[in-house]
Design a protein around this motif. Structure first.
Motif, short mmCIF file in Angstrom:
data_model
loop_
_atom_site.label_atom_id
_atom_site.label_comp_id
_atom_site.label_asym_id
_atom_site.label_seq_id
_atom_site.Cartn_x
_atom_site.Cartn_y
_atom_site.Cartn_z
N GLY A 65 7.55 -20.61 22.78
CA GLY A 65 6.57 -19.55 23.01
C GLY A 65 5.59 -19.83 24.12
O GLY A 65 4.78 -18.97 24.45
N ASN A 91 6.27 -15.34 15.47
CA ASN A 91 5.51 -14.63 16.51
C ASN A 91 6.49 -13.90 17.43
O ASN A 91 7.05 -14.48 18.35
CB ASN A 91 4.65 -15.61 17.30
CG ASN A 91 3.73 -14.93 18.29
OD1 ASN A 91 3.89 -13.75 18.60
ND2 ASN A 91 2.76 -15.66 18.81
N GLU A 94 5.82 -10.30 21.77
CA GLU A 94 6.05 -10.62 23.17
C GLU A 94 5.35 -9.60 24.07
O GLU A 94 5.72 -8.43 24.11
CB GLU A 94 7.56 -10.62 23.45
CG GLU A 94 7.94 -11.11 24.82
CD GLU A 94 9.44 -11.26 24.95
OE1 GLU A 94 9.91 -12.38 25.19
OE2 GLU A 94 10.16 -10.25 24.79
N ASP A 102 12.57 -12.51 24.14
CA ASP A 102 12.64 -12.36 22.69
C ASP A 102 13.13 -10.99 22.26
O ASP A 102 13.90 -10.87 21.29
CB ASP A 102 11.26 -12.61 22.07
CG ASP A 102 10.80 -14.06 22.24
OD1 ASP A 102 11.66 -14.91 22.52
OD2 ASP A 102 9.60 -14.32 22.12
N GLU A 184 -1.79 -17.22 17.93
CA GLU A 184 -1.34 -17.33 16.55
C GLU A 184 -2.41 -17.01 15.51
O GLU A 184 -2.09 -16.37 14.49
CB GLU A 184 -0.75 -18.72 16.28
CG GLU A 184 -1.70 -19.88 16.42
CD GLU A 184 -1.05 -21.21 16.04
OE1 GLU A 184 0.18 -21.24 15.84
OE2 GLU A 184 -1.77 -22.23 15.96
N ASN A 219 7.67 -19.24 17.50
CA ASN A 219 8.19 -18.18 18.36
C ASN A 219 9.62 -17.79 17.95
O ASN A 219 10.33 -18.56 17.30
CB ASN A 219 8.16 -18.69 19.81
CG ASN A 219 8.86 -17.78 20.78
OD1 ASN A 219 10.00 -18.02 21.15
ND2 ASN A 219 8.19 -16.73 21.19
N THR A 323 6.51 -19.12 29.04
CA THR A 323 7.57 -18.36 28.39
C THR A 323 8.81 -18.23 29.28
O THR A 323 9.68 -17.40 29.01
CB THR A 323 7.07 -16.94 28.04
OG1 THR A 323 6.62 -16.30 29.24
CG2 THR A 323 5.92 -17.00 27.06
#
Length: 439
Positions: A65, A91, A94, A102, A184, A219, A323
């Motif tokens: 992530g 998570n 995105e 993702d 988070e 992630n 990322t």
């Protein structure tokens, strides 16, 4: 005109998480089961949870992530035998500009994420898992929810999973489209029904996360990697990547290249090789600057073409892998204007909780508007650097820090572009009339 990549560059492609994406009906349970789907779950349920945590530690898997924190270590932080419920939160919010790895994973292969969720939950002794997906990702959320229903119907989720005695409930929760909820603790507040704003730490989510209980937040790409490690083993996973950055990574290439898209390669590949895989730069364009991991990572230039794209290599070049949203800009793109557009995003997405981020990004946008409309001064450059200095390390979370990255790095590498606007050699990009209307 595109040219075929060299054989040694093609060999850098390692389709693991993306291997099912082009299969007919790849998102369906039937297709997933035909291609090794849920075999890792059956294997994992026969192992002790602590052995699974050790396996992930041995694999060297690091968070996909942005931060790159060792996944097995994070799982090991969860206290056991504490009498509290444990939670796994994925998570899937995105929202980083340029990031797009993702959503296609959840759209094309949602069951790989769900299988990873079940295994990870079993390892940390969680009986409830949440997948927090970005509100605008309607298509991916539909695919994910449908896959969860299929998994429930087949007995992969629910009570006494595959006769193991392990119970798990999985909830797919759509957020409201706030970038800050990718942080988070802001995500956890949002999941609890509060306004998405970062929490003060310590305490950390490992002990006081969702509903003040031990929580692992990972992630999408991190959790989706778990079934492959369980099936293939830690040693196999380490055959890809580098010693400290193991495994494959999905690099999201966009911008001035012939074939933008997702390229899953061994970590440590270079941008030169990725551009070759993507068919080269577009005709008439030469690489000038690029982001290794999205807009919140410091810009790199054509001088960094051969930097290994792993956690250590990119850090050594003065940026962050982030990322792996690799945005590629050419000599026809303006780094000053690109930075201005990114700053507009961060100003808009700031939650407003802390003064440095809320006020700093607001005023930096105004300074960029002044420069780009031909009204800038040399003092403006000092103002930008001074503002960044008051945001970096003083914001409540990483959003403020990330917003300073394109500013400081563009001034480091492209100060002359700023001076050309200020001193009148470059025509104004923005009109005063348009700016008055915008405000």
């Amino acid at each position: 005109m595109t040219t075929a990549p060299r054989r040694e560059v093609l060999e850098k492609l390692t389709p693991v998480l993306t291997k099912r994406w082009l299969s007919p009906n790849a998102w369906a349970l039937r297709t997933y089961e035909q291609l090794d789907g849920y075999q890792a779950l059956k294997k994992a349920l026969k192992a002790h949870p602590d052995d699974l945590i050790q396996l992930i530690k041995d694999s060297g898997l690091r968070g996909r992530g942005g931060a790159g924190f060792p996944t097995g270590l994070k799982w090991g932080f969860i206290p056991q035998g504490d009498g509290k419920p444990h939670y796994l939160v994925v998570n899937a919010d995105e929202g980083e500009p340029g990031t797009c790895k993702d959503l296609p994973l959840m759209t094309h292969d949602p069951h790989s994420l769900i299988e990873g969720v079940i295994i990870a939950s079993y390892a940390i002794r969680a009986e409830r898992a949440y997948i927090y997906i970005r509100g605008e990702a309607v298509h991916a959320a539909r695919r994910l929810r449908n896959a969860v229903v299929e998994a429930y119907d087949k007995g992969y989720i629910g009570q006494n999973i595959l006769g193991s005695g392990f119970n798990l409930e999985v909830v797919v929760h759509s957020g409201a489209g706030a970038y800050i909820c990718g942080e988070e603790t802001a995500l956890l507040d949002s999941l609890e029904g509060f306004r998405g704003q970062p929490r003060l730490r310590p305490p950390f989510p490992a002990t006081h996360g969702l509903y003040a209980s031990p929580t692992v937040v990972n992630n999408v790409g991190t959790i989706a990697s778990v079934p492959y490690i369980v099936l293939g083993g830690a040693d196999w996973w380490r055959t890809m990547g580098t010693e400290k950055s193991s495994g494959p990574m999905i690099y999201s290439l966009s911008g001035r290249i012939n074939n933008p898209g997702q390229y899953e390669c061994s970590m440590g590949i270079t941008l030169r090789e990725l551009i070759e895989l993507a068919g080269g730069m577009r005709p008439g364009h030469e690489l000038r600057f690029w982001t290794p991991g999205g807009s919140s990572t410091p810009l790199l230039t054509a001088d960094h073409l051969d930097v290994p794209l792993d956690f250590e290599g990119v850090a050594g070049a003065g940026s962050i892998l982030g990322t792996t949203a690799t945005q590629i800009f050419s000599d026809q793109d303006c780094p000053v204007y690109a930075t201005y557009r990114w700053l507009e995003f961060y100003h808009h997405e700031s939650c407003g909780k802390c003064t440095p981020c809320r006020e700093g990004n607001y005023w930096m946008v105004r300074v960029y508007e002044r420069i780009l409309s031909g009204r800038g001064t040399h003092e403006d450059l000092d103002t930008l650097l001074d503002t960044c200095d008051n945001i970096l390390g003083r914001s409540f979370c990483g959003l403020g820090d990330g917003a300073t990255s394109p500013v400081t790095s563009s001034l480091q590498y492209f100060k002359q572009d700023y001076l050309d606007y200020i001193e009148g050699r470059t025509a104004p990009r923005l009109s005063e009339k348009a700016l008055v209307g915008a405000h």
